[in-house]
Design an enzyme around this catalytic site. Structure first.
Site, PDB file in Angstrom:
ATOM      1  N   GLU A  94      59.653  28.260 -84.797  1.00 23.03           N
ATOM      2  CA  GLU A  94      58.453  27.723 -84.165  1.00 23.03           C
ATOM      3  C   GLU A  94      58.300  28.285 -82.755  1.00 23.03           C
ATOM      4  OE1 GLU A  94      58.300  23.516 -86.590  1.00 23.03           O
ATOM      5  OE2 GLU A  94      59.310  23.522 -84.672  1.00 23.03           O
ATOM      6  N   CYS A 107      56.327  29.324 -75.271  1.00 22.41           N
ATOM      7  CA  CYS A 107      57.715  28.890 -75.431  1.00 22.41           C
ATOM      8  C   CYS A 107      58.183  29.486 -76.752  1.00 22.41           C
ATOM      9  CB  CYS A 107      57.749  27.368 -75.455  1.00 22.41           C
ATOM     10  SG  CYS A 107      59.373  26.705 -75.857  1.00 22.41           S
ATOM     11  N   CYS A 118      73.882  20.235 -79.433  1.00 23.63           N
ATOM     12  CA  CYS A 118      73.458  19.188 -78.500  1.00 23.63           C
ATOM     13  C   CYS A 118      72.963  17.975 -79.303  1.00 23.63           C
ATOM     14  CB  CYS A 118      72.352  19.709 -77.591  1.00 23.63           C
ATOM     15  SG  CYS A 118      72.851  21.177 -76.700  1.00 23.63           S
ATOM     16  N   CYS A 121      69.063  17.015 -79.464  1.00 20.17           N
ATOM     17  CA  CYS A 121      68.072  18.055 -79.759  1.00 20.17           C
ATOM     18  C   CYS A 121      67.887  18.204 -81.275  1.00 20.17           C
ATOM     19  CB  CYS A 121      68.527  19.382 -79.161  1.00 20.17           C
ATOM     20  SG  CYS A 121      67.388  20.732 -79.541  1.00 20.17           S
ATOM     21  N   GLY A 165      67.029  27.720 -80.678  1.00 17.07           N
ATOM     22  CA  GLY A 165      68.136  28.647 -80.508  1.00 17.07           C
ATOM     23  C   GLY A 165      68.658  28.727 -79.090  1.00 17.07           C
ATOM     24  N   GLU A 166      69.803  29.380 -78.968  1.00 12.53           N
ATOM     25  CA  GLU A 166      70.429  29.579 -77.662  1.00 12.53           C
ATOM     26  C   GLU A 166      70.310  31.081 -77.343  1.00 12.53           C
ATOM     27  OE1 GLU A 166      71.749  28.063 -74.945  1.00 12.53           O
ATOM     28  OE2 GLU A 166      72.087  30.128 -74.354  1.00 12.53           O
ATOM     29  N   SER A 197      66.266  30.105 -70.753  1.00  9.56           N
ATOM     30  CA  SER A 197      66.954  28.825 -70.590  1.00  9.56           C
ATOM     31  C   SER A 197      68.200  28.796 -71.462  1.00  9.56           C
ATOM     32  CB  SER A 197      66.001  27.696 -71.004  1.00  9.56           C
ATOM     33  OG  SER A 197      66.663  26.461 -70.966  1.00  9.56           O
ATOM     34  N   SER A 220      70.388  24.198 -68.856  1.00  4.25           N
ATOM     35  CA  SER A 220      70.239  22.814 -69.317  1.00  4.25           C
ATOM     36  C   SER A 220      71.522  22.073 -68.987  1.00  4.25           C
ATOM     37  CB  SER A 220      69.994  22.792 -70.825  1.00  4.25           C
ATOM     38  OG  SER A 220      68.846  23.549 -71.110  1.00  4.25           O
ATOM     39  N   HIS A 222      72.048  18.478 -67.720  1.00  2.00           N
ATOM     40  CA  HIS A 222      72.045  17.100 -68.266  1.00  2.00           C
ATOM     41  C   HIS A 222      73.203  16.203 -67.819  1.00  2.00           C
ATOM     42  CE1 HIS A 222      68.656  18.491 -70.434  1.00  2.00           C
ATOM     43  NE2 HIS A 222      69.326  19.172 -71.336  1.00  2.00           N
ATOM     44  N   ASN A 296      62.208  13.507 -75.237  1.00  2.00           N
ATOM     45  CA  ASN A 296      61.370  13.364 -76.424  1.00  2.00           C
ATOM     46  C   ASN A 296      62.240  12.839 -77.545  1.00  2.00           C
ATOM     47  OD1 ASN A 296      59.099  14.656 -75.133  1.00  2.00           O
ATOM     48  ND2 ASN A 296      60.330  16.508 -75.256  1.00  2.00           N
TER      49      ASN A 296
HETATM   50  N1  SAH Z   1      69.342  26.528 -75.933  1.00  2.51           N
HETATM   51  C1  SAH Z   1      68.548  26.670 -74.761  1.00  2.51           C
HETATM   52  C2  SAH Z   1      67.057  26.690 -74.990  1.00  2.51           C
HETATM   53  C3  SAH Z   1      66.480  25.670 -75.950  1.00  2.51           C
HETATM   54  S1  SAH Z   1      66.350  24.015 -75.446  1.00  2.51           S
HETATM   55  C4  SAH Z   1      68.918  25.597 -73.768  1.00  2.51           C
HETATM   56  O1  SAH Z   1      69.740  24.753 -74.091  1.00  2.51           O
HETATM   57  O2  SAH Z   1      68.447  25.629 -72.644  1.00  2.51           O
HETATM   58  C5  SAH Z   1      65.120  23.939 -74.207  1.00  2.51           C
HETATM   59  C6  SAH Z   1      65.217  22.702 -73.340  1.00  2.51           C
HETATM   60  O3  SAH Z   1      64.864  21.509 -74.052  1.00  2.51           O
HETATM   61  C7  SAH Z   1      66.626  22.474 -72.834  1.00  2.51           C
HETATM   62  O4  SAH Z   1      66.619  22.152 -71.485  1.00  2.51           O
HETATM   63  C8  SAH Z   1      67.070  21.286 -73.655  1.00  2.51           C
HETATM   64  O5  SAH Z   1      68.093  20.600 -73.056  1.00  2.51           O
HETATM   65  C9  SAH Z   1      65.787  20.504 -73.765  1.00  2.51           C
HETATM   66  N2  SAH Z   1      65.803  19.505 -74.831  1.00  2.51           N
HETATM   67  C10 SAH Z   1      66.502  19.522 -75.970  1.00  2.51           C
HETATM   68  N3  SAH Z   1      66.264  18.408 -76.686  1.00  2.51           N
HETATM   69  C11 SAH Z   1      65.374  17.667 -75.988  1.00  2.51           C
HETATM   70  C12 SAH Z   1      64.698  16.438 -76.214  1.00  2.51           C
HETATM   71  N4  SAH Z   1      64.903  15.729 -77.334  1.00  2.51           N
HETATM   72  N5  SAH Z   1      63.844  16.001 -75.264  1.00  2.51           N
HETATM   73  C13 SAH Z   1      63.603  16.735 -74.149  1.00  2.51           C
HETATM   74  N6  SAH Z   1      64.190  17.900 -73.891  1.00  2.51           N
HETATM   75  C14 SAH Z   1      65.069  18.378 -74.791  1.00  2.51           C
END
Ligand code: SAH
Length: 346
Positions: A94, A107, A118, A121, A165-166, A197, A220, A222, A296
């Site tokens: 997506e 994005c 994670c 996610c 993805g990462e 990111s 990221s 957190h 989210n």
């Molecule tokens: N793997 C990479 C890029 C994808 S995630 C990374 O970790 O940065 C992109 C962003 O969305 C990251 O900051 C991640 O922590 C955040 N994210 C993941 N799940 C989420 C959720 N349920 N609500 C809000 N942000 C979220």
């Protein structure tokens, strides 16, 4: 037996030029075909109208042109557009177009599924199936650029690698896609308008610094406390905060580019004073800013966004320490297009 033809888009410009010379044609033909494939986005050899029929047939016999297809497209009430993109092997990723008053941001995804785990996610629930090729990443950008022109009368202005993805686990292909995006033969976009990111892969962050990349880095984070971070991002056990810190210091030393930390505040997880203090301390290692992002929900009830009072505590303490902090509102929630919601539900 059918011989599997090679994807012509896997060839560099040099390789294309060599190919034509070997076929007894001019090297220049390679440039023309390269332009068709990348700037003009040709999906078939037939599209290449300034190339002779004979040459087109010859290419047809040797190669295929793999390309993505936007399978379904959803539009959110806030203008956000989500594309489900079908790859040549039928897998789906997506990508999202996020419009604001002044910008259109794409994005994009870098892997099918994700190699990380994670807990908050949605993408982490799809196991990583494969890395995307450079052209599959590039094509997502082109598709969004087209939609931006169509719906908002302006080209794409920014790109964030925050889809599925990462990116640092598919570093080589991400870099190649960015080379295409920034090259005049591709989109000619400034790398300053691109953010990669990552959850933080120290070794690759250092490699990026050595490679002197010109795009921006977001991490990221957190949590800045190992026990908490490992609980919500289990790979932190392998890449603990001290290694991340060291890699980020190296990044700044080499690139002098500020880091952005992405941070979600959850109820009962990272909303204590010690969580805030740990973040403030972490922010002092290298010049940075903090983006607090709205959570989210991914419908398992385990994680809940902290109260606005808890978020205010973070903001106050960061500001008191002169650390720039922004609060990011979610976009496209009604179509599951917001951060962390990408999970092929459409
Ligand atoms: N793997 C990479 C890029 C994808 S995630 C990374 O970790 O940065 C992109 C962003 O969305 C990251 O900051 C991640 O922590 C955040 N994210 C993941 N799940 C989420 C959720 N349920 N609500 C809000 N942000 C979220």
């Amino acid at each position: 037996m059918e011989i599997k033809k090679k994807d012509i888009r896997a060839l560099t410009k040099e390789q294309l030029r060599d190919f034509f010379v070997k076929e007894g044609d001019k090297a220049f033909r390679g440039n023309q075909v390269y332009e068709w494939l990348w700037s003009k986005g040709a999906h078939t050899f037939e599209d290449m109208t300034n190339i002779s029929l004979e040459t087109r047939q010859m290419m047809e016999d040797s190669f295929v042109i793999n390309h993505i297809e936007v399978d379904t497209m959803q539009r959110s009430s806030d203008g956000t557009v989500k594309n489900a993109v079908k790859l040549h092997d039928g897998l789906i990723v997506e990508s999202v177009l996020i419009p604001t008053e002044t910008r259109t941001t794409a994005c994009v995804s870098s892997q099918v599924g994700c190699s990380l785990d994670c807990k908050f996610c949605a993408t982490s629930r799809l196991k990583r199936m494969r890395n995307l090729n450079p052209d599959e990443i590039y094509d997502q950008v082109i598709a969004i650029d087209r939609e931006s022109k169509l719906y908002f009368n302006r080209p794409l202005s920014n790109i964030v690698f925050m889809g599925m993805g990462e990116p640092l686990m598919n570093y080589n292909n991400v870099i190649k896609s960015i080379e295409k995006i920034t090259s005049p033969e591709g989109l000619g976009m400034s790398p300053k308008r691109i953010v990669v990111s990552t959850s933080g892969v120290p070794k690759i962050i250092k490699k990026m610094a050595d490679d002197q990349v010109k795009f921006n880095l977001a991490v990221s984070l957190h949590s800045a406390i190992d026990e908490v971070r490992t609980q919500i991002m289990p790979f932190n056990e392998t890449f603990p905060l001290k290694d991340l810190k060291e890699a980020l210091e190296y990044w700044y030393e080499k690139t002098e580019r500020k880091i952005t930390y992405e941070y979600i505040v959850w109820d009962g997880i990272n909303d204590r004073t010690e969580d805030i203090d740990a973040l403030v301390k972490f922010c002092k290692y290298v010049p940075c800013k903090v983006n607090i992002i709205e959570y989210n929900p991914i419908d398992d009830g385990q994680f809940q966004q902290a109260s606005s009072a808890a978020i205010d505590n973070y903001i106050q303490e960061l500001e008191r320490n002169r650390i720039v902090v922004n609060v990011r509102r979610s976009r496209g929630k009604d179509i599951d297009a917001a951060c962390g919601q990408l999970a092929n539900k459409a």
